[in-house]
Design a protein around this motif. Structure first.
Motif, PDB file in Angstrom:
ATOM      1  N   GLY A  53      37.791  28.272  33.272  1.00 55.43           N
ATOM      2  CA  GLY A  53      38.148  29.558  33.852  1.00 55.43           C
ATOM      3  C   GLY A  53      39.534  29.559  34.458  1.00 55.43           C
ATOM      4  O   GLY A  53      40.303  30.514  34.280  1.00 55.43           O
ATOM      5  N   ALA A  56      42.050  29.600  31.653  1.00 56.11           N
ATOM      6  CA  ALA A  56      42.124  30.935  31.043  1.00 56.11           C
ATOM      7  C   ALA A  56      42.953  31.879  31.904  1.00 56.11           C
ATOM      8  O   ALA A  56      43.793  32.628  31.395  1.00 56.11           O
ATOM      9  N   ARG A  62      45.015  37.635  26.517  1.00 54.64           N
ATOM     10  CA  ARG A  62      43.780  37.494  25.724  1.00 54.64           C
ATOM     11  C   ARG A  62      43.027  36.217  26.040  1.00 54.64           C
ATOM     12  O   ARG A  62      41.818  36.134  25.858  1.00 54.64           O
ATOM     13  N   LEU A  64      42.204  35.101  28.735  1.00 50.77           N
ATOM     14  CA  LEU A  64      41.292  35.324  29.850  1.00 50.77           C
ATOM     15  C   LEU A  64      39.843  35.426  29.397  1.00 50.77           C
ATOM     16  O   LEU A  64      38.943  34.992  30.106  1.00 50.77           O
ATOM     17  N   TRP A  65      39.626  35.960  28.217  1.00 51.90           N
ATOM     18  CA  TRP A  65      38.255  36.027  27.726  1.00 51.90           C
ATOM     19  C   TRP A  65      38.040  35.179  26.473  1.00 51.90           C
ATOM     20  O   TRP A  65      36.941  34.684  26.234  1.00 51.90           O
ATOM     21  N   ALA A  69      35.081  32.293  25.997  1.00 55.51           N
ATOM     22  CA  ALA A  69      34.162  32.636  24.902  1.00 55.51           C
ATOM     23  C   ALA A  69      34.089  31.509  23.875  1.00 55.51           C
ATOM     24  O   ALA A  69      33.002  31.198  23.360  1.00 55.51           O
ATOM     25  N   ALA A 154      28.956  30.753  31.775  1.00 60.37           N
ATOM     26  CA  ALA A 154      29.819  31.933  31.899  1.00 60.37           C
ATOM     27  C   ALA A 154      30.115  32.243  33.366  1.00 60.37           C
ATOM     28  O   ALA A 154      31.241  32.620  33.713  1.00 60.37           O
ATOM     29  N   HIS A 157      32.702  29.790  34.544  1.00 59.57           N
ATOM     30  CA  HIS A 157      34.007  30.218  34.036  1.00 59.57           C
ATOM     31  C   HIS A 157      34.539  31.363  34.893  1.00 59.57           C
ATOM     32  O   HIS A 157      35.722  31.375  35.270  1.00 59.57           O
ATOM     33  N   ALA A 158      33.672  32.332  35.185  1.00 57.11           N
ATOM     34  CA  ALA A 158      34.083  33.485  35.994  1.00 57.11           C
ATOM     35  C   ALA A 158      34.524  33.051  37.387  1.00 57.11           C
ATOM     36  O   ALA A 158      35.469  33.619  37.950  1.00 57.11           O
ATOM     37  N   ILE A 161      38.037  31.737  36.974  1.00 57.41           N
ATOM     38  CA  ILE A 161      38.947  32.864  36.772  1.00 57.41           C
ATOM     39  C   ILE A 161      39.160  33.606  38.082  1.00 57.41           C
ATOM     40  O   ILE A 161      40.299  33.914  38.461  1.00 57.41           O
TER      41      ILE A 161
END
Length: 196
Positions: A53, A56, A62, A64-65, A69, A154, A157-158, A161
């Protein structure tokens, strides 16, 4: 102030966390809860997934996701390989190595093409996914278990971020240095896990 808080929280979580025991096979939880708990049950997984994260966010756009993913997709592929009986050598070394590599990539702060970042994190994710699949309880539903570890990943990762973007919002001049320092801390923690 926010950057100091971020770094203090990161260091506190590293120091307060228990040993990397994500792969003990212990416990009798099944299904979604077991899958969700596996990534957050070991410092090695937490550091790698938060680092994805942070990377990213450091790359922006781009990435960032796309970068997270790619990690989740390849982690699922690794999990499917494990439950299908496909062996993968040196899984634990691959997992801890991913912590060191991701931390170092963040620390160096070099821009790389999004496709290359996706390939790097995807290759590392296979090891994490294989460990998740190998540790799936016999009584667990594979779908529920997979959804659990994908969601936990996920969310980690969030968290990476969110921390990186919060640092950038707090002080745009110092944030890049703070992110690089956090990458160095992650890489050092990974090296410590090699000898733990």
């Amino acid at each position: 102030m926010m950057i100091r808080s971020f770094l203090a929280a990161l260091m506190l979580s590293i120091l307060a966390a228990g040993p990397a025991l994500a792969h003990t096979g212990a416990g009798s939880v099944s299904g979604f809860a077991a899958g969700f708990g596996h990534p957050i049950g070991g410092l090695d997984h937490i550091l790698a997934m938060v680092a994805v994260g942070v990377l990213a966010a450091q790359m922006g756009g781009r990435a960032l996701w796309l970068v997270p993913a790619a990690f989740v997709a390849m982690m699922i592929a690794g999990g499917l390989a494990a439950v299908s009986g496909i062996a993968l050598p040196m899984v634990e070394i691959g997992i801890v190595g991913s912590v060191v590599v991701l931390g170092a990539v963040i620390a160096f702060g070099r821009k790389m093409p999004v496709v290359l970042a996706m390939a790097v994190v995807g290759a590392m994710a296979v090891f994490h996914g294989h460990a998740h699949g190998t540790e799936m309880p016999v009584s667990a539903s594979g779908l529920e278990y997979g959804l659990g570890f994908a969601l936990a990943t996920a969310l980690l990762h969030a968290a990476g971020i969110g921390a990186a973007l919060t640092a950038a919002q707090a002080n745009a001049k110092i944030a890049p240095l703070a992110l690089r320092a956090s990458g160095g801390a992650i890489a050092l923690a990974g090296m410590a896990l090699f000898v733990a």
